[in-house]
Design an enzyme around this catalytic site. Structure first.
Site, PDB file in Angstrom:
ATOM      1  CG  ASP A  95      -2.136   0.432   1.227  1.00 27.63           C
ATOM      2  OD1 ASP A  95      -2.343   1.649   0.492  1.00 27.63           O
ATOM      3  OD2 ASP A  95      -3.201  -0.210   1.294  1.00 27.63           O
TER       4      ASP A  95
ATOM      5  CG  ASP B 242      -4.276   5.570   1.389  1.00 31.70           C
ATOM      6  OD1 ASP B 242      -5.353   4.648   1.591  1.00 31.70           O
ATOM      7  OD2 ASP B 242      -4.094   6.710   1.938  1.00 31.70           O
TER       8      ASP B 242
ATOM      9  CD  GLU C 248      -8.592   4.919  -1.149  1.00 29.95           C
ATOM     10  OE1 GLU C 248      -9.640   4.462  -0.475  1.00 29.95           O
ATOM     11  OE2 GLU C 248      -7.846   5.645  -0.816  1.00 29.95           O
TER      12      GLU C 248
ATOM     13  CG  HIS D 151      -9.138  -1.318   4.261  1.00 27.18           C
ATOM     14  ND1 HIS D 151      -8.886  -0.991   2.666  1.00 27.18           N
ATOM     15  CD2 HIS D 151      -8.363  -0.144   4.889  1.00 27.18           C
ATOM     16  CE1 HIS D 151      -8.362   0.140   2.634  1.00 27.18           C
ATOM     17  NE2 HIS D 151      -8.197   0.512   3.861  1.00 27.18           N
ATOM     18  CG  ASP D 152     -11.098   2.399   3.637  1.00 32.24           C
ATOM     19  OD1 ASP D 152     -10.751   2.207   4.609  1.00 32.24           O
ATOM     20  OD2 ASP D 152     -10.543   2.869   2.665  1.00 32.24           O
TER      21      ASP D 152
END
Ligand code: TEU
Ligand code: CA
Length: 554
Positions: A98, A199, A256, A328-329
């Site tokens: 990430d 990210d 993202e 994960h969000d």
């Protein structure tokens, strides 16, 4: 479209803290991932994205990095990581890390030096601005609530943090910052990493002068994305990131990206785009509220189908999006994108069929393949996530009762996806022999890998078939490059589409409604996959019961 090594592959996201704990301290770790590589390989996974494992104070679960060159001891050592790379390579698997480069941790040495001397070299790594009339430089609300500006004590300065105050934003306008970041990216790629998930990247370009905007809440603040949406010129940064790093290594990158401007898709994911791909968040966006989780609209199949279809058509001929039902969000897909009557194993397999065979890169999230669901917590203290604590507060301030606010968290909390992976019926779902860092979903006695491996009709068994079909030598070409063509448009509760090229025509049909229905077929066909025994292919049509899914070669 230029062919790339990652086309036709299956990706899987690991949330390392909750994946598998190898040493009994209650926290998942790198050795735990190594132990489960064979499991992933057998599932059909090629590319593994691991959420942050760098050194971090964990204010935002590792998305606050204090040293980009170190592995956090909670996860293991650099030797463990090197071994992971080696073990993955042995199995023809690829590891992604990430890349959190919009901000770092306030414990990073850059920020410590900056705070000690905001006018000095490292002050220029961040955004320090003078306050206005004893107030913050502008009225932005951070993603996690409250002002995005934090006062620096003993000065009239504030620093910018779009996320938590412990996550100061890095100043991308500073060439030195970009160079330091690019060097770091190359350092990891040189080690043998296959690429990165990037990210919150849209946030790196700010609007000059940080103007105020019309407040959108009683707090007098406005969501900070208002300023991000106005910013021009992010392309230069992203192009530089690509040419200085990813391109040199033929690395895979998945962005993202929220709040992209219209008409920019080709710049982001075209043949010469900044990224190999980016996540399709259009389905997620149909579930988001205007002011917070508390005013989010409920699930609506028609709206969801429209969002998926539009994204598919938009990226056709441009590039590939990465398709997800959860990460994960987000809450669990099985609890979010299915009507109540379909929240069972047939429905979960149906949703899997609909999403995995779309045009684009499938990204599974840990536990999705066994049908993991949202987890009910007893009270707000049981949650760990910084965003959940904030959204609980937002809901209460909007007038909801504590019970109602807890219900909102149950439906939307990021911790729904972060509870430990359910490996077996053993204590703590076989995730750890110690005390798990976050509650284990009590449904683990039924939903777990070990049980599902023994059961040929399990969600896990179905995922294996589905992924194998997508990658089968006869079909990988059409599932990878074939067009997406919507089918049965007039059917209210059906999501159906063709994947088509010159040689093949595959029809995917899923019945989200409650009625058992027969659908006419234009051409005769061969049933490649079904999720229920009573899905039937007849001479003149396809019979789909409620929650039925079929893949037909026409
Ligand atoms: O998320 C970026 C992002 O835009 C989030 O605000 C997202 O909308 C939010 O999680 C919804 O509740 C990334 C990471 O995926 C997330 O885990 C981090 O907290 C965030 O960046 C900060 O690094
Ligand atoms: Ca551990």
């Amino acid at each position: 479209m230029k062919k790339q090594w990652w086309h036709g592959k299956i990706a899987y996201q690991i949330y390392p803290k909750s994946f598998y704990d190898s040493n009994g301290d209650g926290i998942g770790d790198i050795r735990g991932i190594i132990e489960k590589l064979d499991y992933l390989k057998e599932l059909g996974v090629d590319i593994v994205w691991i959420s942050p494992i760098y050194q971090s104070p964990f204010v935002d679960q590792g998305y606050d990095i204090s040293d980009y060159y170190k592995i956090d001891p909670a996860f293991g050592t650099m030797e463990d990581f090197d071994e992971l790379l080696k073990e993955a390579k042995k199995r023809d698997m690829y590891i992604l890390m990430d890349l959190v480069i919009n901000h770092c941790s306030d414990q990073h040495e850059w920020f410590k030096k900056a705070l000690a001397d905001p006018e000095g070299e490292y002050g220029g790594y961040f955004y320090f601005e003078k306050g206005k009339d004893g107030k913050a430089p502008s009225n932005y609300r951070s993603y996690f609530g409250g002002s995005a500006w934090e006062p620096v004590s003993g000065t009239d300065l504030y620093y910018l943090h779009l996320f938590a105050k412990e996550q100061p934003d890095l100043n991308w306008e500073n060439k030195k910052v970009r160079e330091d970041l690019f060097n770091m990216v190359n350092w990891w790629l040189d080690k043998g990493l296959a690429g990165f998930r990037i990210d919150a990247i849209i946030n790196i370009k700010k609007t000059d002068g940080f103007p105020d905007y019309e407040p959108d809440g009683d707090d007098g603040l406005v969501r900070c994305t208002r300023m991000i949406e106005e910013a021009e010129g992010i392309g230069q940064f992203l192009q530089e990131l690509r040419t200085e790093t990813f391109q040199k290594h033929d690395a895979f990158s998945v962005g993202e990206v929220f709040n992209m401007k219209e008409g920019e898709l080709e710049h982001f994911v075209g043949d010469e785009g900044y990224f190999s791909t980016m996540f399709d968040f259009a389905p997620l966006e149909t579930t988001l509220g205007g002011h917070g989780w508390y005013d989010a609209p409920g699930y609506d199949f028609i709206r969801w189908r429209k969002a998926v279809t539009e994204s598919q058509l938009l990226c056709q001929g441009v590039g590939f999006l990465a398709n997800i039902i959860e990460n994960h969000d987000e809450p669990r897909g099985a609890s979010t994108y299915l009507p109540d009557y379909a929240q069972n194993s047939d429905g979960i397999k149906m949703l899997a069929t609909a999403s995995i065979l779309l045009r684009g890169l499938p990204f599974l999230y840990q536990g999705q393949e066994i049908g993991m669901k949202n987890c009910r917590m007893g009270n707000i203290e049981e949650y760990d996530d910084i965003d959940t604590k904030n959204q609980y507060q937002v809901a209460m301030e909007a007038g909801l009762s504590p019970e109602e606010a807890m219900e909102v968290c149950f439906r939307h909390s990021r911790d729904n996806a972060r509870t430990p992976m359910q490996w077996s019926c053993e204590e703590n779902a076989g995730f750890t022999s110690g005390m798990p860092w976050l509650k284990v979903n009590p449904n683990y006695t039924k939903i777990n890998v070990e049980e599902e491996e023994k059961d040929a009709s399990s969600v896990l068994a179905y995922y294996k078939e589905l992924l194998a079909l997508r990658k089968a030598p006869d079909y990988v070409e059409v599932f990878t490059y074939g067009d997406f063509v919507p089918a049965y448009d007039g059917e209210e509760m059906l999501f159906a589409y063709h994947r088509k090229n010159e040689n093949k025509d595959i029809l995917i049909v899923t019945n989200f409604g409650t009625e058992r229905t027969k659908f006419p077929l234009e051409k005769s066909g061969k049933l490649l996959l079904k999720n229920r025994e009573d899905v039937l292919l007849e001479e003149d049509g396809l019979i789909l019961p409620k929650c039925g899914a079929a893949v037909v070669e026409c």
